[in-house]
Design an enzyme around this catalytic site. Structure first.
Site, PDB file in Angstrom:
ATOM      1  N   GLY A 115      52.089  60.380  73.813  1.00 12.34           N
ATOM      2  CA  GLY A 115      51.396  60.407  75.188  1.00 12.34           C
ATOM      3  C   GLY A 115      50.495  61.540  75.199  1.00 12.34           C
ATOM      4  N   GLY A 116      49.893  61.709  76.386  1.00  8.52           N
ATOM      5  CA  GLY A 116      49.285  62.804  76.829  1.00  8.52           C
ATOM      6  C   GLY A 116      49.831  64.039  76.662  1.00  8.52           C
ATOM      7  CG  ASP A 150      49.355  59.587  86.058  1.00  4.14           C
ATOM      8  OD1 ASP A 150      48.470  59.152  86.107  1.00  4.14           O
ATOM      9  OD2 ASP A 150      50.204  60.164  84.845  1.00  4.14           O
ATOM     10  N   GLY A 180      55.875  56.429  69.702  1.00  8.34           N
ATOM     11  CA  GLY A 180      54.568  56.512  70.600  1.00  8.34           C
ATOM     12  C   GLY A 180      54.157  58.010  70.717  1.00  8.34           C
TER      13      GLY A 180
END
Length: 207
Positions: free
Chosen positions: A52-53, A184, A50
């Site tokens: 992610g940010g 978050d 994956g």
């Protein structure tokens, strides 16, 4: 019989919370800083799973334990970045609770080809992905059913949804009761592990 079941469940829950509190006190002690460092020789980085940010996610092994490994993209030569990285590794590791993703800490591995070390955060591997993935699967399955496939099944029902909501609330309460805010909370930061248990993840930005 139901009253007895609830009493046993409450006792079991209280024991779990007590053990989680004991571990939190031990791990949040500043003297235990080395407890969050994963030795490079113990960590094997595998296939990418994956993006992610904050970095790339890999599947890997910590000794004989399957783990998720997040590579953090930043300048390791900057002391401020190093401190932030180590603090994030600490934050993901101090909360040990059945509804919080287990964090093992941080690791720095030399990479001669890159010219600087690679830095990783190491956590429990979530077999079933995120809650966002589960919801999207449900939407796709509903569309399939609407289109006339009588053999299609929703990946979860309303009972499972309520169960996950309670698990998420329990994990967040444990964090908040210890003076921290997640900051978050979203479906992508709730992961589903074996047994279809929902766990709060990505506590690196908690304060």
């Amino acid at each position: 019989a139901f009253t007895l079941y609830r009493r046993r469940r409450d006792i079991q829950f209280a024991l779990v919370e007590k053990e989680a509190e004991r571990q939190f006190k031990e791990l949040s002690n500043p003297l235990n800083g080395d407890a969050f460092r994963v030795e490079p020789h113990q960590l094997t980085v595998g296939a990418r799973i994956g993006q992610g940010g904050g970095g790339t996610i890999y599947k890997g092994m910590l000794g004989s334990t399957p783990v998720a490994i997040k590579e953090i993209i930043a300048n390791m030569m900057n002391p401020a970045d190093v401190r932030e990285f180590e603090n994030e590794g600490r934050m993901i590791a101090i909360f040990r609770h059945p509804n919080i993703l287990t964090g093992f800490g941080w690791c720095v591995k030399d990479d001669p080809d890159l010219g600087q070390p690679r830095r990783y955060l190491v956590t429990e591997l979530a077999k079933h992905g995120s809650l966002r993935d589960a919801v999207q699967s449900a939407v796709n399955a509903k569309q399939t059913i609407t289109q006339g496939d009588k053999f299609a099944k929703l990946p979860f029902d309303s009972v499972q949804a309520v169960r996950w909501a309670l698990q998420i609330a329990t994990g967040l309460r444990f964090v908040h009761d210890r003076g921290y805010m997640h900051r978050d909370v979203k479906a992508g930061n709730i992961l589903v592990v074996d047994g279809f248990v929902a766990k709060v993840a990505d506590l690196g930005s908690a304060r």
